[in-house]
Design a protein around this motif. Sequence first.
Motif, short mmCIF file in Angstrom:
data_model
loop_
_atom_site.label_atom_id
_atom_site.label_comp_id
_atom_site.label_asym_id
_atom_site.label_seq_id
_atom_site.Cartn_x
_atom_site.Cartn_y
_atom_site.Cartn_z
N MET A 1 0.97 -1.22 0.03
CA MET A 1 -0.06 0.15 0.09
C MET A 1 0.94 1.32 0.14
SD MET A 1 -3.34 1.14 0.88
CE MET A 1 -3.85 2.96 1.46
N PRO A 2 1.72 1.42 1.00
CA PRO A 2 2.58 2.74 0.77
C PRO A 2 3.63 2.74 -0.21
CG PRO A 2 2.98 1.63 3.00
CD PRO A 2 2.35 0.37 1.89
N LEU A 3 3.67 3.84 -0.77
CA LEU A 3 4.44 4.37 -1.84
C LEU A 3 5.67 5.11 -1.24
CD1 LEU A 3 3.80 5.59 -5.64
CD2 LEU A 3 5.48 6.29 -4.44
N VAL A 4 6.76 4.68 -1.47
CA VAL A 4 8.18 5.47 -0.73
C VAL A 4 8.81 5.62 -1.95
CG1 VAL A 4 10.18 5.27 0.65
CG2 VAL A 4 7.75 4.03 1.16
N VAL A 33 7.47 -6.45 -1.31
CA VAL A 33 8.19 -5.12 -1.80
C VAL A 33 8.30 -5.07 -3.41
CG1 VAL A 33 10.24 -3.57 -1.83
CG2 VAL A 33 9.34 -4.91 0.15
N VAL A 34 7.85 -4.20 -3.98
CA VAL A 34 8.16 -4.08 -5.42
C VAL A 34 8.84 -2.88 -5.61
CG1 VAL A 34 7.04 -3.30 -7.56
CG2 VAL A 34 5.99 -4.90 -6.31
N ALA A 35 10.06 -2.89 -6.32
CA ALA A 35 11.16 -1.96 -6.37
C ALA A 35 10.93 -1.35 -7.97
CB ALA A 35 12.23 -2.29 -6.20
N ARG A 66 2.84 -1.89 -22.51
CA ARG A 66 3.03 -2.83 -21.90
C ARG A 66 2.71 -2.88 -20.44
NH1 ARG A 66 8.83 -5.95 -20.63
NH2 ARG A 66 7.88 -7.78 -19.93
N GLY A 67 1.82 -4.05 -20.03
CA GLY A 67 1.36 -4.16 -18.60
C GLY A 67 2.51 -4.46 -17.67
N TRP A 68 2.13 -3.97 -16.29
CA TRP A 68 3.42 -4.03 -15.33
C TRP A 68 3.66 -5.41 -14.77
CZ3 TRP A 68 1.86 -5.40 -10.20
CH2 TRP A 68 0.83 -5.31 -9.70
N ARG A 69 2.37 -6.13 -14.79
CA ARG A 69 2.50 -7.62 -14.22
C ARG A 69 3.76 -8.27 -15.05
NH1 ARG A 69 -2.73 -6.47 -13.26
NH2 ARG A 69 -3.30 -6.48 -10.81
N SER A 70 3.64 -8.43 -16.33
CA SER A 70 4.53 -9.02 -17.30
C SER A 70 5.99 -8.53 -17.07
CB SER A 70 3.97 -9.24 -18.45
OG SER A 70 4.02 -7.90 -19.05
N ALA A 71 6.15 -7.50 -16.59
CA ALA A 71 7.61 -6.88 -16.59
C ALA A 71 8.11 -6.94 -15.24
CB ALA A 71 7.44 -5.12 -16.55
N LEU A 72 7.31 -7.49 -14.17
CA LEU A 72 7.91 -7.87 -12.80
C LEU A 72 8.95 -8.96 -13.07
CD1 LEU A 72 4.79 -8.01 -10.45
CD2 LEU A 72 6.63 -6.52 -10.22
N ARG A 73 10.14 -8.79 -12.27
CA ARG A 73 11.33 -9.82 -12.43
C ARG A 73 11.51 -10.14 -10.87
NH1 ARG A 73 9.62 -9.97 -16.56
NH2 ARG A 73 10.48 -9.91 -18.42
N PRO A 74 11.48 -11.33 -10.44
CA PRO A 74 11.96 -11.83 -9.04
C PRO A 74 13.26 -11.41 -8.74
CG PRO A 74 11.78 -13.74 -10.55
CD PRO A 74 11.22 -12.61 -11.43
N THR A 75 13.80 -11.17 -7.52
CA THR A 75 15.21 -10.92 -7.48
C THR A 75 15.84 -12.05 -6.11
OG1 THR A 75 15.04 -9.42 -5.75
CG2 THR A 75 15.12 -8.56 -8.05
N VAL A 110 0.49 2.18 -11.33
CA VAL A 110 1.04 2.22 -10.23
C VAL A 110 -0.16 2.37 -8.92
CG1 VAL A 110 2.33 3.82 -8.56
CG2 VAL A 110 3.14 3.32 -10.77
N GLY A 111 -1.19 2.84 -9.28
CA GLY A 111 -2.37 2.85 -8.36
C GLY A 111 -2.86 1.44 -8.31
N GLU A 112 -2.87 0.74 -9.35
CA GLU A 112 -3.13 -0.92 -9.25
C GLU A 112 -2.24 -1.61 -8.31
OE1 GLU A 112 -4.65 -1.44 -13.85
OE2 GLU A 112 -3.41 -3.04 -12.95
N MET A 113 -0.95 -1.32 -8.57
CA MET A 113 0.15 -1.93 -7.66
C MET A 113 -0.13 -1.75 -6.02
SD MET A 113 3.63 -0.82 -9.79
CE MET A 113 3.66 -0.58 -11.30
N LEU A 114 -0.74 -0.48 -5.77
CA LEU A 114 -0.83 -0.06 -4.54
C LEU A 114 -2.04 -0.66 -3.93
CD1 LEU A 114 0.38 3.51 -4.84
CD2 LEU A 114 1.57 1.79 -3.67
N ALA A 115 -3.08 -1.30 -4.54
CA ALA A 115 -4.26 -1.54 -4.26
C ALA A 115 -4.29 -2.61 -3.46
CB ALA A 115 -5.25 -2.04 -5.44
N ASP A 116 -3.05 -3.41 -3.55
CA ASP A 116 -2.70 -4.60 -2.58
C ASP A 116 -2.21 -3.95 -1.31
OD1 ASP A 116 -1.86 -6.64 -1.00
OD2 ASP A 116 -0.98 -7.92 -3.01
N PRO A 117 -2.90 -4.28 -0.14
CA PRO A 117 -2.58 -3.34 1.21
C PRO A 117 -1.24 -4.05 1.77
CG PRO A 117 -4.68 -4.82 1.41
CD PRO A 117 -4.14 -4.84 -0.24
N ARG A 118 -0.88 -5.20 1.50
CA ARG A 118 0.33 -5.52 2.02
C ARG A 118 1.59 -5.33 1.25
NH1 ARG A 118 -0.87 -11.57 0.55
NH2 ARG A 118 -1.56 -10.04 -1.27
#
Length: 271
Positions: A1-4, A33-35, A66-75, A110-118
Amino acid sequence: MPLVAFVSPKGGVGKTTLAANLAALLAARGHDVVALDLDPQNALRLHLGHSLREEEGFLSGLAQGRGWRSALRPTSYGVSLLPFGATEPRQAMELGRLLLDRPEALADPVGEMLADPRRVLVVDTPPGPSPALSALLPLLDVTVVVLLADGGSVSLIPRVADGTFLGRGTLAVRAARQAVLALNQLELDQPLSDAVLDLARASMGSRLLGVVGRDPEVAEALADRRLPVEMPGGRAAEDLSLLAEGLLGRLEPPALATAHESVLQDWRARQ
Ligand SMILES: Nc1ncnc2c1ncn2[C@@H]1O[C@H](COP(=O)(O)OP(=O)(O)OP(=O)(O)O)[C@@H](O)[C@H]1O
Ligand SMILES: [Mg+2]
């Protein structure tokens, strides 16, 4: 939820270093955490151990929808990375124009990313103002301003303190007022460093988030493709941990600040 967001009026002050290490520390404490890298230098991935061969990214693909979910990469740090992606200067300028015309092209996903409260979203930005940062101003929860403990900061700290360093628009002033300051590369027993720290304390009060000492291990860690926080016992590692604690204390709700000790111990055991 928080954006830093890690921001600075100046370049080369440690925004990416701090963003990467704090993202890893928050993930080690059990947060989702999403960076997100908003800087065309595409450097956040270097700190988080992402493959150098991979050219795809979130911002570089934004114009193509391009959607954000398909661009996510694990680290390996448990942080999900949204690299900027490889980009040509012309493409970066066109993206800037797109975001000035249609900030929602970035603000909506980014609003979609933040919709998840965790979730905690940690954002690295280019120096100074940028269309990408402007697009996210309404969504910022904590703005961490990074400055060096050097003479160049003497004229900048008052602008951070009075809330004008992001511009004079209402959203910019709102974001700037909730900004906290991280002083990087403080040198022990160096009078100028001490004077800048005194100025930061006097100007920012409780909005001085913390201090990171100058430590050659920080640059060495990057060359080895490791994070300074993986080198326990180092000065910077200790300072970065304290900075993460300070940041967690500012992230609401309080549940987020709950340290998940077992996850932390697992992570330490793996180091
Ligand atoms: N505490 C520190 N001690 C020693 N070196 C440091 C420290 N913090 C950062 N550095 C070094 O300073 C340089 C700049 O750091 P970094 O790339 O994180 O800054 P930046 O603000 O993201 O730069 P840019 O504006 O180009 O994006 C790097 O070489 C990094 O290793
Ligand atoms: Mg950077």
